[in-house]
Every structure is written in C-alpha cells, then in structure tokens.
Design an enzyme around this catalytic site. Structure first.
Site, PDB file in Angstrom:
ATOM      1  N   CYS A  78     135.855 -29.994  34.164  1.00  0.00           N
ATOM      2  CA  CYS A  78     134.732 -30.875  34.490  1.00  0.00           C
ATOM      3  C   CYS A  78     134.918 -32.165  33.692  1.00  0.00           C
ATOM      4  O   CYS A  78     136.060 -32.556  33.424  1.00  0.00           O
ATOM      5  CB  CYS A  78     133.391 -30.205  34.207  1.00  0.00           C
ATOM      6  SG  CYS A  78     133.119 -29.693  32.503  1.00  0.00           S
ATOM      7  N   TRP A  79     133.830 -32.813  33.332  1.00  0.00           N
ATOM      8  CA  TRP A  79     133.965 -34.101  32.641  1.00  0.00           C
ATOM      9  C   TRP A  79     134.481 -33.941  31.213  1.00  0.00           C
ATOM     10  O   TRP A  79     135.452 -34.577  30.807  1.00  0.00           O
ATOM     11  CB  TRP A  79     132.630 -34.843  32.651  1.00  0.00           C
ATOM     12  CG  TRP A  79     132.538 -35.979  31.663  1.00  0.00           C
ATOM     13  CD1 TRP A  79     131.620 -36.135  30.685  1.00  0.00           C
ATOM     14  CD2 TRP A  79     133.393 -37.123  31.575  1.00  0.00           C
ATOM     15  NE1 TRP A  79     131.842 -37.293  29.983  1.00  0.00           N
ATOM     16  CE2 TRP A  79     132.932 -37.917  30.506  1.00  0.00           C
ATOM     17  CE3 TRP A  79     134.523 -37.551  32.285  1.00  0.00           C
ATOM     18  CZ2 TRP A  79     133.549 -39.120  30.121  1.00  0.00           C
ATOM     19  CZ3 TRP A  79     135.142 -38.745  31.903  1.00  0.00           C
ATOM     20  CH2 TRP A  79     134.655 -39.509  30.853  1.00  0.00           C
TER      21      TRP A  79
END
Length: 341
Positions: A94-95
C-alpha cells in the site's frame, strides 16, 4: 503470518511473483511500481470518506467504516488474487506498509495464499529509486543535431548487445516541440521516474550504458537530477550529418501529420524562431512544402543545440562526421570509432 520484504528483496521477485497494489485507483493511476496490478481495498470515494472519518471521528470509527466498505468485496478480492497468484504466491503493498496492505495480506493468507508484504510500501519504493539514479555508471552519450537519427542508431546498438537507456521512449516524447507527435500519451512525471528506474536497475552497471543527449525536460517528464548530472558529465560522441540529409529525415518523420498539428508545434517555438521565420514556416506548411518548414525549424534547433554544447566540458566531446542517414551503417562506424579511440 505474511513475510515482510524490503524493497531490495522484493524487486528481484517481481518477474516471478505478481505484485498487488492495494491503494486507491487514483493513487495507482498517478504512479505505481512497474508491473504491479491494482486491487484497491477502497475506491477513490471510499478512501476520501474513511480519511474524513479518521480526522473527525478518530481511528476506531474510521476502521468500522472501512470494514463496512470492504466486507461485501472480500470474496471478489480473493478471486482476483487467486487468478494472479503464481504457485499460490502474491506480493502486496500500500502507501507506507500500513493497515491496507496488512488487511489484504491477512485476507489472502486466510484464503490459502502465501503472501509477501513490502516493508514501508510505495513510499519506500520511491525513496529507493531516487537513490538508484546516483549509482555510478559508465555512461556514454550520443549527441548530434536534430534529424541525425540518433535514436535509431542507439536502437541498432542495443540490438547488437549494447545497453541503451531509451529515455525518449520511456517519456513518450522525442525531445523537441514536435516531440509528442505520433507518440502515446505521456506518463505522469512520477510514473516516468518509476519506469526509468525500472530500466536503470536492470542494467549491468559494470558495462557502459548508452543514452541520447537530452535536455532535462521532455514535455512534462523531467530527468531526475542525479541521472541528468551523470549524463552531463559523461563522454559524448557528437555525430555530424549534413543538414540537407537531416531535413529529409524530418520530412519523412513528420510530413504525414496533419498540417494543423504541424503549425501548432511551430507556434510553440515562435518566440525563439522569430516572427519572419515563423511566418515563412507556417506558409510553407500551408503550401505543402514540408522541406522548407524543416529547414527553417532546423535553423533554430541547430543554434539551440550549439548553445547547449557550449556548456559542456569540450575535453569530453568527440566529434564524428557521417555522410549518410543509415542507422545500421552509422552504428557500425561509431563502434569502430570507439575501438580506434
């Protein structure tokens, strides 16, 4: 438990294990790790709502809202992951390696897959690739006036086993005001850097890497500063091909485009081309005299190239005169020239 991998451990595995980017579609579309597939845990609107809930109602309420969104989609997530899995293995990010990737990793493991999670997420990847462009390399630059066929020469060298970082190909831009004609839409600057880094990391850095002499900016894509500085400090082979031959190449490359498009590009360099030359070039295009328009354009581009060359260390510039526009023959002459020099 999913296995946590550093970016250095994960990237070599991307050829054999599919990487799943669980960020929102908007985040993915802006830029992503080359080869990653998007299975967003939240769509764009859901991500905004969860973010607002986090700020207004706190983490616990945001988590509950997220579960409401994710619950009905969980079986579909698993189906997609199973289709992508190779040997029942997938990688996830993810981020910044937080809750989104942890949640998806748990779900995929529950469904029987072996899961690897990128430590630090996409943010760690971006930090990593910025450092890669500072990695020393034996760069060799091919330069020359517009219309010299440099890209085709370099592609010929690549076909013969040389390493060629095709910056213009990755940027979808030929580096001039006419650079976008006939090209795919340019990637975002961030995606350009990602794609450039992906090519850069796969080279053997103990062998020379060819690049074309470029300005820092190709349309909306900018060459990262550490790489650009290496290119500016590297030895440069400047090929000289007679202007009439270069004019003919431009006619072949751009003569089939709509007149309105060609005139639009001329207008972009109006201030630098000058009022009189611009007017003559536009008239020539209207009359179908693309050769005349090419000649007028080269007057500007040749002058601009000479100015750029004047800023280089002339001790690192080697000039090679070539008589024809024959990329295969010219590539051989460049190789012979290097052997002798």
């Amino acid at each position: 438990m999913p296995k946590i991998l550093s970016i250095e451990e994960l990237l070599p595995l991307t050829d054999s294990i599919k990487l799943i980017d669980v960020r929102s579609p908007a985040e993915y579309e802006l830029a992503h790790i080359p080869g990653a597939v998007n299975i967003p845990i939240f769509d764009n609107a859901e991500r905004r709502e969860v973010g607002i809930k986090y700020k207004v109602g706190g983490r616990d309420n945001a988590v509950l809202l997220g579960l409401d969104f994710v619950g009905p989609k969980m079986s579909d997530f698993v189906r997609q992951a199973r289709q992508l899995a190779r040997n029942k293995q997938v990688m996830v990010h993810c981020w910044r390696g937080g809750m989104r990737s942890a949640s998806m990793a748990w779900l995929f493991e529950t469904a029987g897959l072996e899961v690897f999670v990128l430590k630090g997420g996409y943010k760690a990847y971006r930090q990593y690739i910025r450092k890669q462009f500072s990695r020393p390399a034996e760069i060799l630059v091919l330069g020359g006036y517009t219309g010299s066929g440099k890209t085709e020469i370099l592609q010929t060298l690549k076909a013969s086993g040389e390493q060629f970082l095709d910056i213009e190909g990755i940027a979808h831009h030929r580096g001039s005001a006419f650079g976008t004609l006939g090209q795919e839409a340019q990637p975002s600057n961030e995606q350009f850097e990602n794609n450039l880094a992906d090519a850069w990391r796969k080279f053997d850095h103990n062998k020379k890497i060819w690049v074309e002499d470029e300005s820092r900016q190709l349309g909306k894509c900018g060459i990262p500063d550490p790489l650009f500085q290496q290119m500016r400090q590297a030895p440069l082979i400047k090929i000289n091909i007679p202007k009439p031959i270069r004019e003919q190449r431009l006619v072949k490359e751009y003569g089939t485009f709509d007149k309105a498009l060609l005139k639009e590009q001329i207008e972009k360099i109006k201030k630098r081309l000058g009022g009189k030359n611009t007017s003559e070039a536009l008239s020539a295009i209207d009359e179908g005299d693309i050769l005349r328009a090419a000649s007028l354009s080269l007057a500007y581009y040749d002058k601009a190239y000479d100015f750029g060359m004047s800023k280089r260390d002339q001790k690192k510039v080697i000039t090679l005169d070539l008589e024809k526009d024959d990329p295969a023959e010219n590539a051989e002459k460049i190789k012979d020239f290097l052997i002798k020099n």
